[in-house]
Write a protein that holds these residues in place. Structure first.
Motif, PDB file in Angstrom:
ATOM      1  N   GLY A 203       0.787  -1.229   0.000  1.00 19.13           N
ATOM      2  CA  GLY A 203       0.000   0.000   0.000  1.00 19.13           C
ATOM      3  C   GLY A 203       0.812   1.268   0.000  1.00 19.13           C
ATOM      4  N   LEU A 204       2.129   1.169   0.011  1.00 19.05           N
ATOM      5  CA  LEU A 204       2.935   2.392   0.052  1.00 19.05           C
ATOM      6  C   LEU A 204       2.798   3.198  -1.238  1.00 19.05           C
ATOM      7  N   ASN A 205       2.564   2.516  -2.333  1.00 15.27           N
ATOM      8  CA  ASN A 205       2.394   3.215  -3.606  1.00 15.27           C
ATOM      9  C   ASN A 205       0.994   3.792  -3.770  1.00 15.27           C
ATOM     10  N   ASP A 206       0.130   3.535  -2.813  1.00 10.62           N
ATOM     11  CA  ASP A 206      -1.234   4.065  -2.853  1.00 10.62           C
ATOM     12  C   ASP A 206      -1.342   5.320  -1.995  1.00 10.62           C
ATOM     13  N   LEU A 207      -0.233   6.013  -1.858  1.00 13.76           N
ATOM     14  CA  LEU A 207      -0.177   7.278  -1.111  1.00 13.76           C
ATOM     15  C   LEU A 207      -0.459   7.100   0.374  1.00 13.76           C
ATOM     16  N   GLU A 208      -0.238   5.865   0.874  1.00 21.49           N
ATOM     17  CA  GLU A 208      -0.391   5.642   2.308  1.00 21.49           C
ATOM     18  C   GLU A 208       0.954   5.870   2.994  1.00 21.49           C
ATOM     19  N   PHE A 209       1.365   7.090   3.024  1.00 23.21           N
ATOM     20  CA  PHE A 209       2.684   7.423   3.567  1.00 23.21           C
ATOM     21  C   PHE A 209       2.627   7.583   5.083  1.00 23.21           C
ATOM     22  N   ARG A 210       2.073   6.582   5.744  1.00 22.36           N
ATOM     23  CA  ARG A 210       1.991   6.621   7.193  1.00 22.36           C
ATOM     24  C   ARG A 210       3.262   5.987   7.774  1.00 22.36           C
ATOM     25  N   PRO A 211       3.681   6.440   8.958  1.00 19.31           N
ATOM     26  CA  PRO A 211       4.907   5.897   9.559  1.00 19.31           C
ATOM     27  C   PRO A 211       4.878   4.380   9.690  1.00 19.31           C
ATOM     28  N   GLU A 212       3.700   3.807  10.002  1.00 20.44           N
ATOM     29  CA  GLU A 212       3.630   2.358  10.191  1.00 20.44           C
ATOM     30  C   GLU A 212       3.847   1.604   8.879  1.00 20.44           C
ATOM     31  N   ILE A 213       3.498   2.233   7.758  1.00 18.18           N
ATOM     32  CA  ILE A 213       3.731   1.586   6.467  1.00 18.18           C
ATOM     33  C   ILE A 213       5.227   1.552   6.154  1.00 18.18           C
ATOM     34  N   PHE A 214       5.919   2.640   6.456  1.00 12.92           N
ATOM     35  CA  PHE A 214       7.374   2.657   6.269  1.00 12.92           C
ATOM     36  C   PHE A 214       8.054   1.638   7.188  1.00 12.92           C
ATOM     37  N   ALA A 215       7.550   1.549   8.432  1.00 19.09           N
ATOM     38  CA  ALA A 215       8.113   0.573   9.373  1.00 19.09           C
ATOM     39  C   ALA A 215       7.868  -0.847   8.875  1.00 19.09           C
ATOM     40  N   LEU A 216       6.680  -1.098   8.317  1.00 19.30           N
ATOM     41  CA  LEU A 216       6.363  -2.419   7.771  1.00 19.30           C
ATOM     42  C   LEU A 216       7.274  -2.747   6.593  1.00 19.30           C
ATOM     43  N   ARG A 217       7.472  -1.757   5.722  1.00 16.64           N
ATOM     44  CA  ARG A 217       8.368  -1.975   4.585  1.00 16.64           C
ATOM     45  C   ARG A 217       9.762  -2.352   5.058  1.00 16.64           C
TER      46      ARG A 217
END
Length: 244
Positions: A203-217
């Protein structure tokens, strides 16, 4: 049974150049040499001791007359030396054959692991799409399911007795790789979303630039790197152990 080459090797190396590390060979051979080199007076003492020993253990009385001939002394000495050499060659023949059997058994074990290692290489070679995905892909980006086929097949097929290595080091790495792949695959399955046509993303490419998404990546990338490193270690160990 021994072939002609083995018999010649044993006789040449173990008869002409005996191995006196065996204690019984030392005892018999040393006694024989002592008989040959010891003065008559000391021989007489030795014979007296020998007769007393027989008297105590055999229950029959042996006289010293049978052992008083000097000629017999030398024959006794040479006989004991010969007996020591004969014992040595028999002992070494047993050791030689035991080592041969152990070597054959080891070769059979290596052969079995070599066949299994070859199967592993064919499934997950270092230049495969799956291994390249683990090494290079940023899981913040979308990916196609084809990249995961090697992982899914390894998890499915390499979790049974038929796919266990006999070599301890290889087997430990197989188990570790299997565990890391299972954890990585489970985590990935619980976090990705289908994009259609076999494509997935966290979902990072779906503009979900939330800190938890970066941490998940970052977590998924670290797990993928761990799987890749274990895979490479298994490859290196297999090539070293099996001379592959």
């Amino acid at each position: 049974m021994f072939n002609k080459k083995e018999v010649k090797e044993i006789i040449w190396k173990k008869w002409l150049f005996p191995d006196f590390t065996n204690k019984l060979t030392w005892l018999i051979g040393g006694t024989g040499v002592t008989v040959l080199l010891t003065p008559i007076a000391f021989k007489q003492l030795f014979y007296n001791w020998l007769v007393d020993t027989f008297n105590l253990n055999a229950g029959e009385h042996y006289t010293l007359a049978e052992l008083q001939s000097n000629t017999a002394d030398y024959w006794l000495g040479f006989g004991m030396v010969f007996l020591a050499l004969a014992h040595n060659i028999g002992y070494q023949a047993f050791i030689y054959k035991s080592k041969k059997l152990a070597q054959v058994e080891k070769q059979n074990l290596v052969k079995a692991d070599t066949v299994l290692f070859d199967e592993f290489i064919r499934l997950l070679p270092s230049n495969s799409e799956t291994v390249y995905f683990l090494k290079e892909h940023d899981l913040g980006d979308s990916f196609h399911y084809d990249k995961l086929k090697g992982i899914d097949e390894f998890i499915s097929d390499w979790n049974d007795a038929e796919h266990e290595f006999i070599n301890k080091d290889l087997e430990e790495l197989r188990i570790t790789l299997l565990k890391k792949m299972k954890v990585f695959r489970a985590k990935l399955s619980s976090t990705i979303q289908s994009k259609g046509d076999g494509w997935f993303s966290i979902g990072l490419n779906d503009l979900e630039f939330r800190p938890e998404i970066f941490a998940l990546r970052d977590e998924l990338n670290g797990m993928a790197t761990g799987v890749f490193e274990t895979h490479q270690q298994l490859i290196r160990t297999g090539r070293f152990v099996l001379n592959f």
